[in-house]
Motif scaffolding. Sequence first.
Motif: not given
Length: 337
Positions: A74-77, A80-85
């Motif tokens: 979950e931390d990895d996901e 990745r989401f915060k980097k995309h955002l």
Amino acid sequence: IRANPLRFSLPPGQNGRLLNHTIEIDHIDIAVVEQAVINLEEEAPRIFEQMADDGALRILKALKKDWPKRLRYEDDERARFKKHLYTKWKKPLDTMRHFLTISTELLAGYRERIDSDSTRQNLWELLTRLYARAIRTTEETYCLLSSGFSDGALSRWRTLHELAVVSHFMVIHGEEAATRYFDHQWVESKKRFDQLATPFWASCIDAEFPRDRASVEAGYSAVIAKYGSSFRYDYGWAASGIGKDKPTLRDIEDAVDAGHYRAHYQWASSDIHAGSKGTYASAPYSLPMLVLGPTDSGLATAGEATLYVLVEMTEDVISLSTTVVDSEQIRAAGSNQ
């Protein structure tokens, strides 16, 4: 059969050869079976409860065992989401971060000179405190936006709007209104003490409660005697400025020409309260699926509204005094818009 009516078996060697046997059930057998059913019905709740407890413990044990691996996933996901955002919203997020830094430095300068105007000490204290809360609230909004929680960010803007309305009112009405606002703490404290002085909270009240309550009651009586009975209401500090005995937030909004934010305020309120509008029509939940976590959509409204209001509150603080240093920071903030 009578020995154990819930278990049937033939003597050894007889299994399978039933054609030449006759089984008779009399009233005694029926009574035994009926009693066994009654016993089972009485024991069933306990049995099922024990089964549920045992099952829950097994599930919890398995979840605890697997949790470290799940947490890393979950931390990895999330990372990745915060980097995309951030890649998608980098410019507006960085602009908000920049303006927050400018605002913090501006506030520090005004707090250093808070005793420079003896005729408006309460006003200086109040406006800078409101501005500090506004900066902190904007920081919270930034954290929510950069994590993908646009509705939560808009909810924090709701608080920012209320702070701005009070700030604008103080700029218009000056030191007297700021003093009334400061004294209104007695009214709010009395309300909290009255709410705690109920049978439900009796076991939680310590020995100092009666003394503290008496002190608050004395302060409350003093400010009511000083400002009149209208001071006892939630926005009683604004009564004389508004010209109403029981003003509301909407009255104060209209008095400071901030009523145009009313629609946004109601929109932001939808996600705070448990109404149907917030459940069915808020930004992420209007999608065809249920959104349980962050999303990269809907950030613009909360971000823009937050910066607009923070700029307005910056102007309120600047109205206290303008020096050369302030002017340079003001121009920097303006160019950042």
